[in-house]
Design a protein around this motif. Structure first.
Motif, mmCIF file in Angstrom:
data_model
loop_
_atom_site.group_PDB
_atom_site.id
_atom_site.type_symbol
_atom_site.label_atom_id
_atom_site.label_comp_id
_atom_site.label_asym_id
_atom_site.label_seq_id
_atom_site.Cartn_x
_atom_site.Cartn_y
_atom_site.Cartn_z
ATOM 1 N N HIS A 7 0.773 -1.254 0.000
ATOM 2 C CA HIS A 7 0.000 0.000 0.000
ATOM 3 C C HIS A 7 0.801 1.300 0.000
ATOM 4 O O HIS A 7 0.215 2.363 -0.119
ATOM 5 C CB HIS A 7 -1.046 -0.020 1.140
ATOM 6 C CG HIS A 7 -0.503 0.136 2.520
ATOM 7 N ND1 HIS A 7 -1.247 0.676 3.550
ATOM 8 C CD2 HIS A 7 0.713 -0.196 3.045
ATOM 9 C CE1 HIS A 7 -0.501 0.690 4.651
ATOM 10 N NE2 HIS A 7 0.668 0.151 4.372
ATOM 11 N N ASP A 60 -4.233 -0.558 8.095
ATOM 12 C CA ASP A 60 -2.841 -0.607 8.550
ATOM 13 C C ASP A 60 -2.588 0.642 9.414
ATOM 14 O O ASP A 60 -3.249 1.660 9.224
ATOM 15 C CB ASP A 60 -1.920 -0.601 7.320
ATOM 16 C CG ASP A 60 -0.481 -0.910 7.643
ATOM 17 O OD1 ASP A 60 -0.079 -2.079 7.460
ATOM 18 O OD2 ASP A 60 0.253 0.014 8.061
ATOM 19 N N VAL A 61 -1.638 0.566 10.345
ATOM 20 C CA VAL A 61 -1.369 1.741 11.204
ATOM 21 C C VAL A 61 -0.754 2.892 10.397
ATOM 22 O O VAL A 61 -0.806 4.051 10.808
ATOM 23 C CB VAL A 61 -0.470 1.360 12.415
ATOM 24 C CG1 VAL A 61 1.002 1.236 12.007
ATOM 25 C CG2 VAL A 61 -0.634 2.354 13.546
ATOM 26 N N HIS A 62 -0.187 2.553 9.226
ATOM 27 C CA HIS A 62 0.405 3.583 8.358
ATOM 28 C C HIS A 62 -0.591 3.998 7.278
ATOM 29 O O HIS A 62 -1.346 3.153 6.774
ATOM 30 C CB HIS A 62 1.684 3.045 7.691
ATOM 31 C CG HIS A 62 2.719 2.592 8.676
ATOM 32 N ND1 HIS A 62 2.842 1.269 9.052
ATOM 33 C CD2 HIS A 62 3.637 3.280 9.379
ATOM 34 C CE1 HIS A 62 3.828 1.177 9.944
ATOM 35 N NE2 HIS A 62 4.323 2.375 10.156
ATOM 36 N N ASP A 117 -0.274 -3.853 12.245
ATOM 37 C CA ASP A 117 0.708 -3.088 13.029
ATOM 38 C C ASP A 117 0.037 -2.043 13.917
ATOM 39 O O ASP A 117 0.698 -1.168 14.472
ATOM 40 C CB ASP A 117 1.789 -2.466 12.125
ATOM 41 C CG ASP A 117 1.253 -1.933 10.819
ATOM 42 O OD1 ASP A 117 0.019 -1.825 10.685
ATOM 43 O OD2 ASP A 117 2.063 -1.619 9.927
ATOM 44 N N GLY A 159 0.918 -4.596 6.628
ATOM 45 C CA GLY A 159 1.910 -4.690 7.700
ATOM 46 C C GLY A 159 1.468 -5.587 8.841
ATOM 47 O O GLY A 159 0.404 -6.227 8.786
HETATM 48 ZN ZN LIG Z 1 2.127 -0.534 8.246
#
Ligand SMILES: [Zn+2]
Length: 297
Positions: free
Chosen positions: A115, A151-153, A230, A274
């Motif tokens: 991503h 995702d945390v990002h 994550d 992640g």
């Molecule tokens: Zn991530």
């Protein structure tokens, strides 16, 4: 529920090239062993074609990955980068097409993630598997699709590739500030829900509820989930995220997503992004059980 997987995606290891890297083969091999033992059914992944890559990426990007002559944020170039990225993107296409065809939830358990990739490899990602899979579906199987990135990002690569397409809705729930330091504002078809470091399960589920409301209102024919794990509380020791989600949170997340899809009468699929903790197999298992809970509720 079926899982797309291939042992071939265990063949590369950036930690050997860089002397330490969180995106290691054990992430998926241990998850495979765990889920196999729980009785899940697996389908062998096959690589996507270059023509399929070009549905989402430019020829220039494809040539960069092919050349193996690049350096991105913690993203290693090696001669076979393209081969493994094609396998992961191919698995995403299989998951998306099978979900559409059989109206069944499919999970793609492969690596590398995708991503953060758009105009160059970055953030452990080479090809954007989600953008490729959704672009493929929009070539005939569906006319309207939504992507939910948990995702945390921030899913910056996906956002860049689908920005401005009014038949695709992109929603990302992520930590800010954190790599890649984007996703603070929403724009056109891309809705961003940035959350503070230290976000609790309660705060996270409230944000997810908001995201699912946007999806309901958009009315897609399919939902693709960029599933990063994550957001887990143990992830902070790798300095990759600082949310406080617990093991059980993933069951709740899966159930909420699955219930929304059931209400909308649409299929969904998820691909691994992640998630780097030792507990990844259990987190994925809980997420998949949550999906099942939602389907049968
Ligand atoms: Zn991530």
């Amino acid at each position: 529920m079926k899982i797309i997987y291939s042992e071939k995606c265990l063949e590369y290891d950036p930690s050997k090239l860089l002397g330490g890297h969180p995106e290691v083969p054990e992430r998926v091999s241990k998850t495979y062993d765990f889920l196999k033992q729980k009785g899940f059914e697996f389908i062998e992944a096959s690589p996507c074609s270059e023509k399929e890559i070009l549905l989402a990426h430019s020829e220039n990007h494809l040539n960069i990955v092919k050349s193996a002559n690049f350096s991105g944020h913690d993203t290693v170039a090696f001669p076979d980068s393209l081969r493994y990225a094609r396998l992961s993107a191919g698995a995403a296409i299989q998951a998306a097409e099978l979900a559409c065809k059989d109206k069944e939830f499919i999970f793609s358990l492969t690596r590398p993630p995708g991503h953060h990739a758009s105009i160059r490899p970055a953030g452990f990602c080479y090809l954007n598997s989600m953008a490729i899979a959704i672009s493929k579906l929009l070539k005939g199987r569906v006319t309207r699709a939504a992507i939910l990135d948990i995702d945390v990002h921030h899913g910056n690569g996906t956002e860049d590739l689908i920005y401005g397409k009014d038949n695709v809705l992109f929603i990302s729930i992520h930590q800010y500030p954190l790599y890649p330091l984007s996703g603070l504002e929403s724009r056109l078809n891309c809705i961003n829900i940035p959350l503070n470091p230290g976000t609790t399960e309660e705060q996270y589920l409230a944000a997810l509820n908001k995201a699912l409301f946007h999806i309901e209102r958009f009315g897609p024919e399919i939902l693709g989930i960029s599933a990063g794990f994550d957001t887990y509380c143990e992830e902070d020791k790798y300095d990759l995220g600082d949310f406080q989600l617990k093991k059980e949170s993933y069951r709740k997340i899966g159930e909420m997503i699955s219930r929304t899809c059931k209400q909308l009468k649409i299929p969904s699929f998820a691909i691994l992004e992640g998630g780097y903790s030792e507990d990844l197999p259990e987190l994925i298992h809980n997420f998949l059980n949550g999906i099942k809970d939602g389907e049968s509720s």
